[in-house]
Design a protein around this motif. Sequence first.
Motif, PDB file in Angstrom:
ATOM      1  N   TYR A 265       1.006  -1.216  -0.051  1.00 17.75           N
ATOM      2  CA  TYR A 265       0.060   0.007   0.379  1.00 17.75           C
ATOM      3  C   TYR A 265       0.953   1.518  -0.474  1.00 17.75           C
ATOM      4  CZ  TYR A 265      -3.245  -3.684   1.434  1.00 17.75           C
ATOM      5  OH  TYR A 265      -3.901  -4.575   1.472  1.00 17.75           O
ATOM      6  N   LEU A 266       2.428   1.082  -0.895  1.00 16.53           N
ATOM      7  CA  LEU A 266       2.893   2.600  -1.450  1.00 16.53           C
ATOM      8  C   LEU A 266       2.427   3.201  -1.093  1.00 16.53           C
ATOM      9  CD1 LEU A 266       7.008   0.702  -1.216  1.00 16.53           C
ATOM     10  CD2 LEU A 266       5.615   1.715   0.839  1.00 16.53           C
ATOM     11  N   SER A 267       1.236   3.044  -2.366  1.00 20.23           N
ATOM     12  CA  SER A 267       1.128   4.129  -3.409  1.00 20.23           C
ATOM     13  C   SER A 267       0.126   4.943  -2.138  1.00 20.23           C
ATOM     14  CB  SER A 267      -0.347   3.532  -3.940  1.00 20.23           C
ATOM     15  OG  SER A 267      -0.428   2.707  -3.866  1.00 20.23           O
ATOM     16  N   LEU A 268      -0.699   4.556  -1.290  1.00 22.62           N
ATOM     17  CA  LEU A 268      -1.307   5.647  -0.529  1.00 22.62           C
ATOM     18  C   LEU A 268      -0.762   7.162   0.304  1.00 22.62           C
ATOM     19  CD1 LEU A 268      -3.866   3.416   0.965  1.00 22.62           C
ATOM     20  CD2 LEU A 268      -4.161   4.317  -0.871  1.00 22.62           C
ATOM     21  N   PHE A 269       0.747   5.767   0.496  1.00 25.39           N
ATOM     22  CA  PHE A 269       1.539   6.872   1.185  1.00 25.39           C
ATOM     23  C   PHE A 269       2.706   7.191   0.523  1.00 25.39           C
ATOM     24  CE2 PHE A 269      -1.351   5.658   4.424  1.00 25.39           C
ATOM     25  CZ  PHE A 269      -1.530   6.519   5.304  1.00 25.39           C
ATOM     26  N   PRO A 270       2.657   7.862  -0.655  1.00 33.56           N
ATOM     27  CA  PRO A 270       3.922   8.277  -1.237  1.00 33.56           C
ATOM     28  C   PRO A 270       5.112   9.071  -0.763  1.00 33.56           C
ATOM     29  CG  PRO A 270       2.439   9.488  -1.902  1.00 33.56           C
ATOM     30  CD  PRO A 270       1.371   9.029  -0.772  1.00 33.56           C
ATOM     31  N   LYS A 271       5.940   9.262  -0.962  1.00 28.92           N
ATOM     32  CA  LYS A 271       7.591  10.208  -1.218  1.00 28.92           C
ATOM     33  C   LYS A 271       7.278  11.216  -0.664  1.00 28.92           C
ATOM     34  CE  LYS A 271      12.420  11.012  -1.210  1.00 28.92           C
ATOM     35  NZ  LYS A 271      11.762  12.561  -2.272  1.00 28.92           N
ATOM     36  N   PRO A 272       7.231  12.376  -0.111  1.00 30.05           N
ATOM     37  CA  PRO A 272       6.538  13.711  -0.091  1.00 30.05           C
ATOM     38  C   PRO A 272       7.742  14.360  -0.701  1.00 30.05           C
ATOM     39  CG  PRO A 272       8.015  13.359   2.234  1.00 30.05           C
ATOM     40  CD  PRO A 272       7.483  11.671   1.735  1.00 30.05           C
ATOM     41  N   ARG A 273       7.015  14.821  -1.010  1.00 28.82           N
ATOM     42  CA  ARG A 273       7.504  16.822  -1.915  1.00 28.82           C
ATOM     43  C   ARG A 273       7.333  17.177  -2.027  1.00 28.82           C
ATOM     44  NH1 ARG A 273       7.993  13.899  -7.967  1.00 28.82           N
ATOM     45  NH2 ARG A 273       6.141  13.939  -7.719  1.00 28.82           N
ATOM     46  N   PHE A 274       8.636  18.310  -1.301  1.00 27.79           N
ATOM     47  CA  PHE A 274       7.478  20.129  -0.851  1.00 27.79           C
ATOM     48  C   PHE A 274       8.146  20.704  -1.794  1.00 27.79           C
ATOM     49  CE2 PHE A 274       6.408  19.446   3.916  1.00 27.79           C
ATOM     50  CZ  PHE A 274       4.931  18.178   3.463  1.00 27.79           C
ATOM     51  N   PHE A 275       7.474  21.740  -2.553  1.00 30.94           N
ATOM     52  CA  PHE A 275       7.543  22.656  -3.017  1.00 30.94           C
ATOM     53  C   PHE A 275       7.460  23.616  -3.120  1.00 30.94           C
ATOM     54  CE2 PHE A 275       7.796  19.422  -6.097  1.00 30.94           C
ATOM     55  CZ  PHE A 275       9.268  19.694  -6.609  1.00 30.94           C
ATOM     56  N   ILE A 276       8.353  25.082  -2.406  1.00 30.65           N
ATOM     57  CA  ILE A 276       8.057  26.004  -1.772  1.00 30.65           C
ATOM     58  C   ILE A 276       8.536  27.251  -2.519  1.00 30.65           C
ATOM     59  CG2 ILE A 276       8.773  27.402   0.569  1.00 30.65           C
ATOM     60  CD1 ILE A 276       9.771  25.153   1.239  1.00 30.65           C
ATOM     61  N   ALA A 277       7.738  28.272  -2.832  1.00 32.96           N
ATOM     62  CA  ALA A 277       8.033  29.646  -4.154  1.00 32.96           C
ATOM     63  C   ALA A 277       7.253  30.467  -3.063  1.00 32.96           C
ATOM     64  CB  ALA A 277       7.110  29.687  -4.704  1.00 32.96           C
ATOM     65  N   ILE A 278       8.237  31.602  -2.756  1.00 35.10           N
ATOM     66  CA  ILE A 278       7.860  32.517  -1.499  1.00 35.10           C
ATOM     67  C   ILE A 278       8.185  34.113  -2.587  1.00 35.10           C
ATOM     68  CG2 ILE A 278       7.960  34.108   0.595  1.00 35.10           C
ATOM     69  CD1 ILE A 278       9.259  32.236   1.540  1.00 35.10           C
ATOM     70  N   LEU A 279       7.029  34.979  -2.382  1.00 35.84           N
ATOM     71  CA  LEU A 279       6.522  36.022  -3.126  1.00 35.84           C
ATOM     72  C   LEU A 279       6.892  36.964  -2.751  1.00 35.84           C
ATOM     73  CD1 LEU A 279       4.198  35.317  -6.072  1.00 35.84           C
ATOM     74  CD2 LEU A 279       6.791  34.049  -6.492  1.00 35.84           C
ATOM     75  N   TYR A 280       7.860  38.299  -3.102  1.00 37.22           N
ATOM     76  CA  TYR A 280       8.123  39.258  -1.938  1.00 37.22           C
ATOM     77  C   TYR A 280       8.109  40.756  -3.414  1.00 37.22           C
ATOM     78  CZ  TYR A 280      10.872  43.010   0.708  1.00 37.22           C
ATOM     79  OH  TYR A 280      10.831  43.868   0.695  1.00 37.22           O
ATOM     80  N   VAL A 281       7.264  42.151  -2.035  1.00 36.53           N
ATOM     81  CA  VAL A 281       7.355  42.822  -3.246  1.00 36.53           C
ATOM     82  C   VAL A 281       7.529  44.087  -1.600  1.00 36.53           C
ATOM     83  CG1 VAL A 281       5.821  42.158  -5.355  1.00 36.53           C
ATOM     84  CG2 VAL A 281       4.653  43.168  -2.927  1.00 36.53           C
ATOM     85  N   SER A 282       7.659  44.997  -2.394  1.00 33.35           N
ATOM     86  CA  SER A 282       7.716  46.011  -0.914  1.00 33.35           C
ATOM     87  C   SER A 282       6.531  46.740  -1.018  1.00 33.35           C
ATOM     88  CB  SER A 282       8.471  46.964  -2.379  1.00 33.35           C
ATOM     89  OG  SER A 282       8.032  47.969  -2.966  1.00 33.35           O
ATOM     90  N   GLU A 283       6.616  47.500   0.289  1.00 40.88           N
ATOM     91  CA  GLU A 283       5.935  47.675   0.692  1.00 40.88           C
ATOM     92  C   GLU A 283       4.565  48.414   0.200  1.00 40.88           C
ATOM     93  OE1 GLU A 283       3.634  49.236   4.870  1.00 40.88           O
ATOM     94  OE2 GLU A 283       5.756  49.831   4.854  1.00 40.88           O
ATOM     95  N   ALA A 284       5.120  49.779  -0.935  1.00 35.67           N
ATOM     96  CA  ALA A 284       4.827  50.346  -1.932  1.00 35.67           C
ATOM     97  C   ALA A 284       3.684  49.803  -2.722  1.00 35.67           C
ATOM     98  CB  ALA A 284       5.887  51.434  -1.977  1.00 35.67           C
ATOM     99  N   GLU A 285       4.859  48.520  -3.402  1.00 36.62           N
ATOM    100  CA  GLU A 285       3.886  48.147  -3.866  1.00 36.62           C
ATOM    101  C   GLU A 285       2.829  47.257  -4.060  1.00 36.62           C
ATOM    102  OE1 GLU A 285       3.681  46.983  -8.290  1.00 36.62           O
ATOM    103  OE2 GLU A 285       4.034  48.798  -7.603  1.00 36.62           O
ATOM    104  N   SER A 286       2.730  46.896  -2.782  1.00 33.47           N
ATOM    105  CA  SER A 286       2.016  46.042  -2.208  1.00 33.47           C
ATOM    106  C   SER A 286       0.742  46.630  -1.892  1.00 33.47           C
ATOM    107  CB  SER A 286       2.479  45.162  -0.980  1.00 33.47           C
ATOM    108  OG  SER A 286       1.351  45.096   0.038  1.00 33.47           O
TER     109      SER A 286
END
Length: 515
Positions: A265-286
Amino acid sequence: ADGVEMTASATTMAAARWLHLRGPARNRPRLLPAQETARRMRSCVLVCAANSWGCRQQPGRACARTVVSKSPAVRAQELGADCAEEQQARDHVDNRPPDPAAMSESAAKELEHGRKSPPKRAGDENEESDGEPVDRAQLFNAVWRKVSEGRESMSLPSEIIWLNGAPGSGKSTNTPFILKARGLSADPIIMSDLLKHPSFKQRIDRGEMISDADVLERLLRALLEPRYKKGVLVDGFPRTTAQVEALTLLYAKMKELRRNCDPRYLSLFPKPRFFIAILYVSEAESLKRQRARGARATEHNRRVSETHYGVPLEERVTDLDEELCRKRYRIFKKHRDTLLQLRNRFPFTIIDAEMPLADVQAAILEQFKYQSAQELRPETYDAISKVPLADQIRDNARPELVERLDGYERTRPDLFRQAIGMVNKLIIPKVRRNAFAGAVLVRVPESAVNFDARLVNMIMDVLSERGYSCRYDCKRTLVPVEIDRHTFRILSEERIEHLFYLKYPEAELPRNITA
């Protein structure tokens, strides 16, 4: 599980009679409705099915296929519970916050970390109302038990994309692009949408934060939905230190479930793959982007109202008030360093979202490519996962030491006494002589004592139990003894020396300092 199937009528009759005979005395006259009794008894039957599936989960942990693993006595108490606890269980299924007034005392205590504490404001640092820090591992485990309890089966996404960033940085704009690039068809999990309960919406409109337990519970319930099995994008998580820790604990939990799962039943619990994307803008632009988004939504809805054509857009309260816009950015800025704590576990860099859209999207793909290169292939991961982690060996070292020492005394008391005598006779005197050094090397020649592997193991375990850091080595040396007069060959004999390297707290020598 054909061998454990039961008809609804048979289940109902068996459960009713069993509860009547074995339930708590105060609840024996009362029987549950037939439909509810049959449903709960089917959950009990699935425990037998899980055992037949061969789940190798350790006792006391959630099974890979089912988390219903309670004894008949505990199940009887639950089936005979009062109406308040039944109402609490229904609230959990409906994803509604449980009513504290309707909860039993034990249930209220179990949710103390996540429910009983007042909601945190934007500037709080994830502490309880009495000022003591929250045990984040305990908080995560409590929420995980609550979410997984009662599930007959569950599966987790094989890929999770964590998209975060400043208000107005383009998360919603880039979400369709990311989903297409990763080949995901399921709708994203947007944290602001998960928290649209009226009590939460009022806090969000004021620019305040929701408690970590509430956020984590709703996120975990969403991740366990079957439609996200292939993968999902999560927008707006994590935001606080506790949520960052929860993300790391979730990654460890997913690896644990796969490691302890039956290979079928390994297909029910795959190896975790985490991808992280953090977007940044200045306060004035925000602020500029937030106010522009609010103005567009207001104008669009005005045209829809006048022409009765089109679909109204959501008008965010925070987009219409400049002070609330600034408050949202201050919250992000305050927790930006918190987000960067993820670098200790997952490799990523901040993406400048003020670049042209095409450049931002190219940077996102480059980030995912870089992060994928840091992860092992599932086949490689499964192969090396058979080697225990150093943390596991460290955590189990003390219980295993106690078990070995008790075994020595039980099975070989004579050899165990000999090992203790050798420690006191050959090792401890040298330790006393070098007490101020904090370390000593003890050489024991083979001629002094007839060593064997069991005796060495006993000596090392006795020293470890008494607080010494011990390392053992066996040195074999060929020593010339004579020369054969006829062949002129050098005859040597092997001499064995047992070396014990010991470290211990060094004694302090008080020194009188005179002027």
